[in-house]
Design a protein around this motif. Structure first.
Motif, PDB file in Angstrom:
ATOM      1  N   GLY A  74       0.847  -1.189   0.000  1.00 23.99           N
ATOM      2  CA  GLY A  74       0.000   0.000   0.000  1.00 23.99           C
ATOM      3  C   GLY A  74       0.878   1.231   0.000  1.00 23.99           C
ATOM      4  N   TYR A  75       0.250   2.390   0.002  1.00 26.22           N
ATOM      5  CA  TYR A  75       1.001   3.642  -0.011  1.00 26.22           C
ATOM      6  C   TYR A  75       0.205   4.704   0.732  1.00 26.22           C
ATOM      7  N   LEU A  76       0.861   5.805   1.025  1.00 24.59           N
ATOM      8  CA  LEU A  76       0.215   6.941   1.671  1.00 24.59           C
ATOM      9  C   LEU A  76       0.057   8.063   0.660  1.00 24.59           C
ATOM     10  N   ALA A  77      -1.050   8.761   0.724  1.00 27.24           N
ATOM     11  CA  ALA A  77      -1.284   9.923  -0.126  1.00 27.24           C
ATOM     12  C   ALA A  77      -1.659  11.088   0.776  1.00 27.24           C
ATOM     13  N   VAL A  78      -1.071  12.249   0.513  1.00 27.39           N
ATOM     14  CA  VAL A  78      -1.365  13.445   1.298  1.00 27.39           C
ATOM     15  C   VAL A  78      -1.827  14.541   0.350  1.00 27.39           C
ATOM     16  N   ASP A  79      -2.998  15.123   0.654  1.00 26.93           N
ATOM     17  CA  ASP A  79      -3.576  16.211  -0.142  1.00 26.93           C
ATOM     18  C   ASP A  79      -3.498  17.504   0.658  1.00 26.93           C
ATOM     19  N   TYR A  80      -3.017  18.560   0.017  1.00 30.02           N
ATOM     20  CA  TYR A  80      -2.945  19.886   0.623  1.00 30.02           C
ATOM     21  C   TYR A  80      -3.846  20.815  -0.188  1.00 30.02           C
ATOM     22  N   SER A  81      -4.845  21.404   0.462  1.00 31.23           N
ATOM     23  CA  SER A  81      -5.749  22.347  -0.205  1.00 31.23           C
ATOM     24  C   SER A  81      -5.462  23.749   0.310  1.00 31.23           C
ATOM     25  N   PHE A  82      -5.239  24.677  -0.621  1.00 31.11           N
ATOM     26  CA  PHE A  82      -5.008  26.068  -0.247  1.00 31.11           C
ATOM     27  C   PHE A  82      -6.338  26.825  -0.190  1.00 31.11           C
ATOM     28  N   THR A  83      -6.305  28.005   0.410  1.00 32.35           N
ATOM     29  CA  THR A  83      -7.524  28.795   0.584  1.00 32.35           C
ATOM     30  C   THR A  83      -8.107  29.292  -0.735  1.00 32.35           C
ATOM     31  N   ASN A  84      -7.358  29.212  -1.823  1.00 27.24           N
ATOM     32  CA  ASN A  84      -7.858  29.653  -3.134  1.00 27.24           C
ATOM     33  C   ASN A  84      -8.405  28.497  -3.974  1.00 27.24           C
ATOM     34  N   GLU A  85      -8.610  27.317  -3.358  1.00 23.01           N
ATOM     35  CA  GLU A  85      -9.017  26.149  -4.141  1.00 23.01           C
ATOM     36  C   GLU A  85     -10.381  26.335  -4.812  1.00 23.01           C
ATOM     37  N   GLU A  86     -11.330  26.942  -4.118  1.00 19.00           N
ATOM     38  CA  GLU A  86     -12.657  27.144  -4.713  1.00 19.00           C
ATOM     39  C   GLU A  86     -12.559  28.065  -5.934  1.00 19.00           C
ATOM     40  N   GLN A  87     -11.792  29.130  -5.810  1.00 16.46           N
ATOM     41  CA  GLN A  87     -11.578  30.067  -6.921  1.00 16.46           C
ATOM     42  C   GLN A  87     -10.904  29.342  -8.090  1.00 16.46           C
ATOM     43  N   CYS A  88      -9.956  28.482  -7.769  1.00 17.79           N
ATOM     44  CA  CYS A  88      -9.227  27.694  -8.768  1.00 17.79           C
ATOM     45  C   CYS A  88     -10.189  26.753  -9.501  1.00 17.79           C
ATOM     46  N   ASN A  89     -11.018  26.038  -8.749  1.00 20.24           N
ATOM     47  CA  ASN A  89     -11.985  25.116  -9.358  1.00 20.24           C
ATOM     48  C   ASN A  89     -12.953  25.854 -10.274  1.00 20.24           C
ATOM     49  N   SER A  90     -13.391  27.039  -9.857  1.00 19.77           N
ATOM     50  CA  SER A  90     -14.300  27.845 -10.683  1.00 19.77           C
ATOM     51  C   SER A  90     -13.627  28.278 -11.980  1.00 19.77           C
ATOM     52  N   ALA A  91     -12.366  28.682 -11.905  1.00 21.73           N
ATOM     53  CA  ALA A  91     -11.633  29.118 -13.094  1.00 21.73           C
ATOM     54  C   ALA A  91     -11.447  27.959 -14.066  1.00 21.73           C
ATOM     55  N   ILE A  92     -11.159  26.764 -13.549  1.00 20.42           N
ATOM     56  CA  ILE A  92     -10.977  25.593 -14.412  1.00 20.42           C
ATOM     57  C   ILE A  92     -12.311  25.188 -15.031  1.00 20.42           C
ATOM     58  N   ALA A  93     -13.391  25.235 -14.253  1.00 25.57           N
ATOM     59  CA  ALA A  93     -14.723  24.909 -14.781  1.00 25.57           C
ATOM     60  C   ALA A  93     -15.121  25.894 -15.880  1.00 25.57           C
ATOM     61  N   ALA A  94     -14.810  27.176 -15.702  1.00 26.31           N
ATOM     62  CA  ALA A  94     -15.122  28.190 -16.704  1.00 26.31           C
ATOM     63  C   ALA A  94     -14.336  27.924 -17.988  1.00 26.31           C
ATOM     64  N   MET A  95     -13.067  27.520 -17.849  1.00 26.51           N
ATOM     65  CA  MET A  95     -12.247  27.165 -19.009  1.00 26.51           C
ATOM     66  C   MET A  95     -12.865  26.003 -19.772  1.00 26.51           C
ATOM     67  N   GLU A  96     -13.317  25.002 -19.037  1.00 23.41           N
ATOM     68  CA  GLU A  96     -13.941  23.831 -19.648  1.00 23.41           C
ATOM     69  C   GLU A  96     -15.242  24.233 -20.369  1.00 23.41           C
ATOM     70  N   ASP A  97     -16.029  25.103 -19.724  1.00 22.34           N
ATOM     71  CA  ASP A  97     -17.299  25.547 -20.323  1.00 22.34           C
ATOM     72  C   ASP A  97     -17.066  26.323 -21.615  1.00 22.34           C
ATOM     73  N   ASP A  98     -15.944  27.039 -21.695  1.00 19.22           N
ATOM     74  CA  ASP A  98     -15.620  27.788 -22.906  1.00 19.22           C
ATOM     75  C   ASP A  98     -15.374  26.870 -24.109  1.00 19.22           C
ATOM     76  N   ALA A  99     -15.045  25.599 -23.816  1.00 21.56           N
ATOM     77  CA  ALA A  99     -14.776  24.651 -24.894  1.00 21.56           C
ATOM     78  C   ALA A  99     -16.058  24.108 -25.530  1.00 21.56           C
ATOM     79  N   LEU A 100     -17.179  24.319 -24.868  1.00 24.58           N
ATOM     80  CA  LEU A 100     -18.453  23.780 -25.384  1.00 24.58           C
ATOM     81  C   LEU A 100     -18.954  24.534 -26.584  1.00 24.58           C
TER      82      LEU A 100
END
Length: 194
Positions: free
Chosen positions: A168-194
């Motif tokens: 097995g292995y260990l995985a560690v995730d670090y989320s910064f305070t700008n993650e929601e803003q980041c997710n929104s920006a990536i979703a908007a980029m994806e929507d622009d491709a439609l």
């Protein structure tokens, strides 16, 4: 004073190596700032060949970076740990790393559970329970756990993951305070491709 390309690169690498966040990475960094070879694995997510401050437990680093927002998430994936079907060595590594992270970030909340009704309920079924996604071992550092997060971190999560019945292995995730803003920006980029 004239700056040569080599001197500017040296200053940039020195600045990245001195970054105070996990693995020498800080919120808002660009892919260029992070360094290493980046391979896109999903919209906004990249596997990077190196980080400024690598740790010997991990061999893979995944970052999420959005244009105009920068770095918002890091996932460090550990090397395989040989273990018994009881998971003793994996659990030991988990609690050892949890202790190290608690020294840096304060208290965490650990969940070690087997789902109700699982047939993988004997001690020697521990690894099979992980494989079948009926057993979980993870720790969370956040406001609820009263963690002392720093460097713009919002949360940290660490989990034990199976590779097979004997590793097995260990995985560690670090989320910064700008993650929601980041997710929104990536979703908007994806929507622009439609």
């Amino acid at each position: 004073m004239k700056f040569t390309k080599a001197l500017l690169l040296s200053l940039a690498l020195s600045s990245a190596a001195n970054a105070a966040g996990p693995f020498g990475l800080e919120m808002g960094m660009s892919l260029k700032d992070i360094g290493g070879e980046a391979k896109q694995i999903a919209p906004g997510k990249y596997s990077v060949s190196s980080v400024p401050k690598p740790h010997s437990l991990f061999d893979t680093y995944i970052v999420q970076v959005a244009p105009d927002v920068g770095l918002c998430y890091i996932k460090a994936i550990g090397k395989d740990i040989s273990t018994s079907t009881y998971g003793v060595e994996l659990k030991s590594s988990f609690y050892n790393l949890q202790g190290k992270l608690e020294k840096a970030y304060g208290s965490s909340k650990v969940t070690d559970m087997l789902l109700s009704g699982s047939i993988w309920n004997e001690p020697n079924d521990w690894m099979m329970g992980l494989i079948k996604k009926e057993r979980y071992l993870f720790a969370i550092w956040d406001a609820e756990s009263k963690a002392t997060l720093k460097n713009n971190l919002a949360a940290i999560a660490m989990a034990a993951k199976p590779s097979s019945k004997s590793a097995g292995y260990l995985a560690v995730d670090y989320s910064f305070t700008n993650e929601e803003q980041c997710n929104s920006a990536i979703a908007a980029m994806e929507d622009d491709a439609l």
